[in-house]
Design a protein around this motif. Structure first.
Motif, short mmCIF file in Angstrom:
data_model
loop_
_atom_site.label_atom_id
_atom_site.label_comp_id
_atom_site.label_asym_id
_atom_site.label_seq_id
_atom_site.Cartn_x
_atom_site.Cartn_y
_atom_site.Cartn_z
N VAL A 1 25.12 33.07 47.63
CA VAL A 1 26.22 33.90 47.11
C VAL A 1 27.53 33.13 47.17
CG1 VAL A 1 27.60 35.97 47.53
CG2 VAL A 1 25.10 36.09 47.63
N PHE A 2 27.79 32.46 48.29
CA PHE A 2 29.02 31.68 48.42
C PHE A 2 29.04 30.49 47.45
CE2 PHE A 2 29.31 33.50 52.83
CZ PHE A 2 30.42 34.29 52.56
N LEU B 1 31.75 29.75 40.26
CA LEU B 1 32.54 30.64 39.42
C LEU B 1 34.02 30.28 39.46
CD1 LEU B 1 32.50 33.23 37.62
CD2 LEU B 1 32.93 34.50 39.73
N ILE B 2 34.52 29.98 40.64
CA ILE B 2 35.93 29.62 40.79
C ILE B 2 36.22 28.28 40.13
CG2 ILE B 2 37.67 28.94 42.51
CD1 ILE B 2 36.53 31.22 44.27
N VAL B 3 35.31 27.33 40.28
CA VAL B 3 35.50 26.02 39.64
C VAL B 3 35.51 26.16 38.12
CG1 VAL B 3 34.40 23.78 39.22
CG2 VAL B 3 34.63 24.64 41.55
N PRO C 1 41.83 33.43 44.10
CA PRO C 1 42.13 34.48 45.09
C PRO C 1 40.88 35.21 45.61
CG PRO C 1 43.71 34.59 43.31
CD PRO C 1 42.66 33.59 42.91
N LEU C 2 39.75 35.07 44.92
CA LEU C 2 38.52 35.69 45.40
C LEU C 2 38.07 35.10 46.73
CD1 LEU C 2 36.38 36.06 42.14
CD2 LEU C 2 37.55 37.85 43.42
N TRP C 3 38.52 33.88 47.06
CA TRP C 3 38.16 33.28 48.35
C TRP C 3 38.64 34.15 49.51
CZ3 TRP C 3 34.27 30.44 48.73
CH2 TRP C 3 34.00 29.40 47.85
#
Length: 166
Positions: free
Chosen positions: A55-56, A62-64, A72-74
């Motif tokens: 999942v991580f 997805l962020i990349v 900001p989802l981090w």
């Protein structure tokens, strides 16, 4: 029309506004329910850890691919394991995916399935105890007959075998 069954019990009607699903109780007196639970819990956590790792990783990809727009989802990452464990343990199987594979489930000390709130308390206590008291706090499970950890005792839960006859 034939009514669907869930472990021998009928499901609530679709028009029933009640969310009171059957939560069968199970006596926790038999010592056979706790045979080999400790090593199964460790293996189940490793499986769940691998699932959360995927999942991580997916979140990172997805962020990349969003060129950092979704970075900001981090900030939500600490909530992912808590939500996963709480939702799964408070669900109808009372077990995470790793627990299901290893044949264990969580029950309240009265034998009923834990509520979502009780599952959240258990999960939060687990992560808080491991964070502040080191993972050595989990060794207490080796020194009691029911393989209960501190977070189990404080949340009023126990991890048992789903089918002790196997």
């Amino acid at each position: 029309m034939k009514e669907p069954k869930l472990r021998g019990e009928s499901l609530p009607e679709a028009s029933d506004a009640s969310l009171d699903w059957p939560r069968e109780s199970r006596e926790l007196d038999a010592d056979t329910l706790f045979d080999g639970v400790t090593w199964r819990r460790v293996c189940a956590f490793c499986i769940d850890f691998a699932i959360l790792g995927l999942v991580f990783t997916a979140l990172g990809v997805l962020i990349v691919f969003s060129i950092g727009i979704l970075s900001p989802l981090w900030a939500l990452t600490p909530l992912i394991p808590i939500a996963y464990h709480s939702w799964m343990i408070g669900g109808r199987r009372s077990a995470t995916c790793g627990m299901q594979v290893m044949g264990v489930e969580v029950r309240a000390t009265n034998g009923a399935r834990p509520s979502l709130l009780q599952a959240f308390v258990m999960t939060a206590l687990f992560y808080l105890s491991v964070t502040f008291l080191t993972p050595f706090i989990l060794l207490i499970a080796l020194f009691n007959g029911r393989s209960r950890c501190v977070h189990d005792i404080l949340s009023g839960t126990a991890v048992i075998l789903t089918d002790p006859d196997l």
